[in-house]
Design an enzyme around this catalytic site. Sequence first.
Site, PDB file in Angstrom:
ATOM      1  N   PRO A  42       0.825  -1.214   0.000  1.00 18.39           N
ATOM      2  CA  PRO A  42       0.000   0.000   0.000  1.00 18.39           C
ATOM      3  C   PRO A  42       0.859   1.264   0.000  1.00 18.39           C
ATOM      4  O   PRO A  42       1.950   1.270   0.543  1.00 18.39           O
ATOM      5  CB  PRO A  42      -0.814  -0.112   1.294  1.00 18.39           C
ATOM      6  N   GLU A  59      15.780  -2.995  27.790  1.00 19.43           N
ATOM      7  CA  GLU A  59      16.048  -2.247  26.559  1.00 19.43           C
ATOM      8  C   GLU A  59      17.548  -2.045  26.359  1.00 19.43           C
ATOM      9  O   GLU A  59      18.029  -2.063  25.228  1.00 19.43           O
ATOM     10  CB  GLU A  59      15.328  -0.883  26.583  1.00 19.43           C
TER      11      GLU A  59
END
Lengths: 331, 548
Positions: B137, B372
Amino acid sequence: MRRKFFLLLVTDYWLLVTFIGCGPSYPETRVKESIIKICKKEYGLDVKVATVGKTITIYLPLTQLIDFTFAITKEASEKINDVILTAARVTLSTDAKVDFYCIIAHDVRIPEIQIVIVKYVDDVKRFLLNDISRGEYSKRMLVDIRLSPQAQKERAIKDVFSKMKLDEKWEDQVMNEFFRAEPTGLGEMGYWEGRFYIKDVTLAEFLAEQTANRIKMEFKEDRFLSDNFLMKSAKGTYVSKEDERYFRFDVSAAPNGEAVEMSAQELQNKVNQAALRIAYQVLHGYRFEDFNYVLVVDITDDRATKVLKEDLKNFRSKNAKLDGAMEVEVY
Amino acid sequence: MISRKLKLFIKVYWVRFAILLAILLLLVLAIWGMMSLESFYRNITLAQLPMQILLVAFNAAIFVFLYMSVLGGRGFTKFSKKITVRGELVNIKWSDVIGMDSIKEESKEVVELIKDRVRVKNIGGKIMRGILMFGPPGCGKTYLAKAIATETGLPFVSMSGSEFVELFVGVGASRMRQLFKRARELAYGYGGCIVFIDELDAVGRNRVFSAYGGTEETNSTQNQLLAEMDGLQEMEDKSGEARPEQNIVVIGATNAPEERIDPALRRPGRFDRILYIDLPSLQDREKIFEYYLGKVKYDKSIDIGRLARKSVHKSPADIANVVKEAALIATRNRREEIKFVDFSEAIERIELGLKHKRILTPREKEMVAYHESGHLITTYLLHPTEDVFKASIVSRRHTLGVVWPQPREELYTQSKEKLLADVKVYLSGYAAEKLKFNTTADGVWGDFKQATTIAHAMVWMLGMSEAGFLGDYTAIPQSQLSDSIKEKLNNETDKIFKSCLKEVEELLKKERPLLDRFAKELIEREELDYDEIDAIFKEYGKMHTNAA
């Protein structure tokens, strides 16, 4: 494309409104001619038209106004209606300031007898816009069949000239000088020997006359009043003096022999109540404010009942008491 | 041609003509009627007109409301007239189609073929019937179709595949007939027509044939499309001369994979030409950025190449969105022109979503920071193809923290090393938590899922196991695979998993000071950008894997 089309339609609509909407069908300068022309072209009637102030008067000569029973013939009635319709059409579609129109129909065989019809232009508009009913509309029209007052005057003068064997050449001069004046009231309006005797009708005198007519009608239509009273006369006038303005209604209604058991005062109160109720209905119906009070005069004893404008609303209903009514003497 | 156009115009718009004539006639009659009235009655009529118009408008509004709510603004089978646009009015030229150079070349050829049908016929060639465009798209399929329409100058009839799908059976097929009827009319008038069906998969997906004789509504719509396209073929075969009605080219576009589109549609004679429109390359992205930046005020010192590199795997629509978002951010920050930081923030906002603060306990916050930091260090030191663009412990969408990797270059293949590095990066959050807290949290679930998927694919499908299992074992029905093979394959998957985990654990143990530092920085600052991350690594004398 669609927007342009829409704009075109809107423009057309405004053109329609602007150009077709403006401009009277019968301009002020051609009112008389228009009435004469319509009567002639559409109804085959020869009429004469005169205007005074804001009143248009149409004279309609007829060959058979009344029959042997003194009733208006069907033919005459139709012709009078045609002229009324013409007058309505022109007065409604003109830029001239016309408040009243008056039709004087005359039987050429018996010229002394005439029918005088007076109509208020606003009433016609309100009727056409369904603001008032047909019954109310017909009550608001003044219709009077009478002997021409001018004819009576002139016949009397002629009799005088004849009896006194005066020179006839002075007759016309005397008439013009002393007896051919503008009428002072609605009752003196008419047409006689090629001359209009007309005046500029005012709303106040029109209402006074209309109220008197309605009072007379009420004494015929109301069961109690018609059973107990005999209406002799009712006359309405509008009096305008420097410091006061009022309506005066001279009512003469005598109790008949089979009247209910009531004192004379009670019976007179009934008459006064009816007259004041009608006066309230008429004046309120026209939103007429230019008066201080209403006077109902019993002409048999010169006593009168006076009601101030602000108290007149107390007489709305049939069973109203005489609140605010003052008994006064008149001369 | 002019008379044909006029005939077509009358044929198509005869209802409007009739209505216009009727309106004009009524208008004339109204004026005539009004003129014959006396001014009083005329004024009464005119005075009533606004109220009458208001009442008519009110009635019309009620009717339109009911019509719209019951029939969706159309008849059951009718479609909006707005679907037709004249080619020239589309006004999208080749120069407006940025990037996609190879596809543009193909498209230009298609345009030439559409224009030179007579020449194609003269040499006995078959006229092109359809073009099918595949691609993700936002890559400009619709834009390209519009450019084709502009360049050919033909009317452009556009519909989305979903517009054929309705509650009622047969509506889709009927609309398809209507669409081609309109296209034939336009082709008659203008010498040709382009029919564009966007999201073709809505009507063009593989048909389902029920054993009970029933059929899906989509099948009948697709059958109608096939019949219409065959009809064009027949029209061409029967007539010796080129008829304008036959000059219809159908362009379909879809995001669905090619195999999802029914083979009957893909065969020659229907959609003859298949164009694959891919995400833009680095050079294309630069051009796209240049194009969109030309429409806004921006800091001219910005390196557009850097922006293009930051937007790997972004479609032209994404890039347009980045520029739009950057402009909004610059406006909000009361800047006269868009700065690089605005683009960074815009990319981050689009990629990661909006920040929303969740109140975490200190322990949770510390755990997220270590998790993280584990990802960060492993990506930086072990991953061969990716950089760390940003590390954050601010909540976004459903995550409590994120390390945002950025591919250094566009790669269309993935090596074993890259895949192993991916697994290591995914496992590093777990390893870091375990190293610091000697326990782990459920934040590892998503990472494990990704790592397992990759490791499983490496062994079962890609022949990347140490034991040498070659072939795609998922292609074999599970019932035909022995349990021992399955067990061996799963053991190999486990081996990859464990060896990766071991390597990551060793790395993090070795780089413990770095891990603690990053965790501390994240707890204090919540977010670290690429430059800050790089500076800390350099402070500890560490270099990126690739740079080393």
